[in-house]
Write an enzyme that holds these catalytic residues in place. Structure first.
Site, PDB file in Angstrom:
ATOM      1  N   TYR A  81       6.908  35.265  27.429  1.00 20.60           N
ATOM      2  CA  TYR A  81       8.340  35.490  27.638  1.00 20.60           C
ATOM      3  C   TYR A  81       8.752  35.134  29.060  1.00 20.60           C
ATOM      4  O   TYR A  81       9.758  34.454  29.281  1.00 20.60           O
ATOM      5  CB  TYR A  81       8.671  36.956  27.344  1.00 20.60           C
TER       6      TYR A  81
ATOM      7  N   THR B   1      16.293  36.625  33.651  1.00 22.78           N
ATOM      8  CA  THR B   1      15.708  37.953  33.596  1.00 22.78           C
ATOM      9  C   THR B   1      14.917  38.259  34.853  1.00 22.78           C
ATOM     10  O   THR B   1      14.377  37.348  35.501  1.00 22.78           O
ATOM     11  CB  THR B   1      14.770  38.067  32.372  1.00 22.78           C
TER      12      THR B   1
END
Length: 346
Positions: free
Chosen positions: A170, A130
């Site tokens: 995250y 990501t």
């Protein structure tokens, strides 16, 4: 018939089912390994079975946190390709439950790599990383350009060489997986490729407010549900249609020997950007044929004014570039949502 078996963790999700569809169309057997907890997963599997039947598609309902079950599945499949998509996907949820986020994203990725190392060491392994690994990037200069924000520098976007800074649980968990994937190529010789993905969108995406914002806005518009904009709506993101992402996956697999151990940004790049409401809003109003009311809220902590990926290295290394424009891609997504209201409670 292409007999290269493809093993996809999280294969019932948005990216996973579109990837599975691609490989099944090529005649490749596919094993999907998914715990089926995400909304839309079962309908995505039903769609795959409608499209392809069950001869070349196997579904294992299981969790990547269970190493023994995962390793057994990898051993049985003996895959030539492993695409690791399973994960906890929301920054907000990672803050609420950081332990679960760690166990799914960091430990789960470690389990996948260990299962491949033990039972399919020759497989090509693609990891869906990501752009959040670059952190908040508070030091990057931002300017206002009309009804959108832009980088003061970085005309081509943020490159892979930009320093990593794992903001949020995250960011930490996905960043750990990103670095483990890279290092398993160096230390154990696995044929891995980490792909730092930006905003991916397209059909079969069940977006919600804190993840999958393009689909979330489209679904809310079609279904007449409220839309909340945090900040002023001039935040800019690069967006990448699912067809272009899957094409990049295929290119990465085809070139895995020369790409082993690399990290690449995969996004729309500077040519495929949207301001999340000042530009996206008028496009949605055009598609819907009516004005769309939204509610504005305060900026959320860590919400970047701009994120645009520099995809020049991916273009060079993969022989790839995005081909679906945001206008065309969002129209396709809108038509899919409008044609399938029953999937969204309508």
């Amino acid at each position: 018939m292409n007999n290269q078996h493809v093993f996809i963790t999280g294969g019932a999700g948005f990216i996973g089912c579109n990837s599975a569809d691609h490989f099944l169309r090529r005649g490749q057997p596919v094993t999907i390994y998914d715990n089926l907890t995400r909304r839309g997963g079962r309908s995505n599997l039903a769609w795959l079975h409608e499209q392809h039947g069950g001869d070349h598609l196997r579904v294992i309902e299981a969790d990547i946190r269970d190493y023994d079950q995962l390793a057994g599945a990898v051993a049985a499949a003996d895959p030539a390709v492993v695409i690791h998509l399973a994960g906890q996907v929301a920054v907000t949820q990672s803050v609420i439950d950081p332990r679960e986020d760690f166990e799914i994203n960091a430990l789960g990725t470690f389990n996948v790599l260990e299962a491949v190392r033990a039972h399919a060491p020759g497989a090509a392994v693609l990891y869906a990383s990501t752009n959040k690994v670059y952190g908040g990037m508070e030091e990057v200069g931002i300017v206002q350009d009309g009804r959108r924000y832009a980088y003061a520098d970085f005309a081509h976007g943020i490159p892979e060489s930009y320093p990593l800074d794992f903001h949020s649980p995250y960011g930490c968990s996905k960043g750990a997986g990103d670095q483990y994937t890279r290092d398993y190529a160096r230390i154990y010789g696995l044929r891995t490729l980490a792909l730092r993905q930006s905003c991916i969108y397209g059909p079969r995406q069940f977006g919600v407010e804190d993840q999958g914002w393009v689909a979330h806005f489209v679904i809310a518009t079609v279904m007449g549900r409220p839309i909340a904009i945090y900040g002023d709506g001039m935040q800019v993101r690069d967006v990448l249609h699912i067809d272009d992402l899957v094409a990049a996956y295929q290119a990465g697999i085809d070139r895995i020997d020369e790409l082993r151990g690399e990290v690449l940004n995969l996004g729309g790049g500077p040519d495929n950007t949207l301001a999340i409401w000042s530009e996206f809003g008028p496009l949605l109003e055009e598609l819907a044929g009516r004005p769309i009311a939204v509610n504005y809220g305060p900026w959320r902590p860590g919400d970047q004014r701009v994120f645009v990926s520099d995809v020049r290295r991916a273009a060079e290394r993969l022989g790839w570039r995005p081909t679906v424009s945001p206008r065309d891609g969002i129209r396709r997504l809108y038509d899919w949502v409008a044609g399938n209201p029953e999937l969204f409670g309508g």
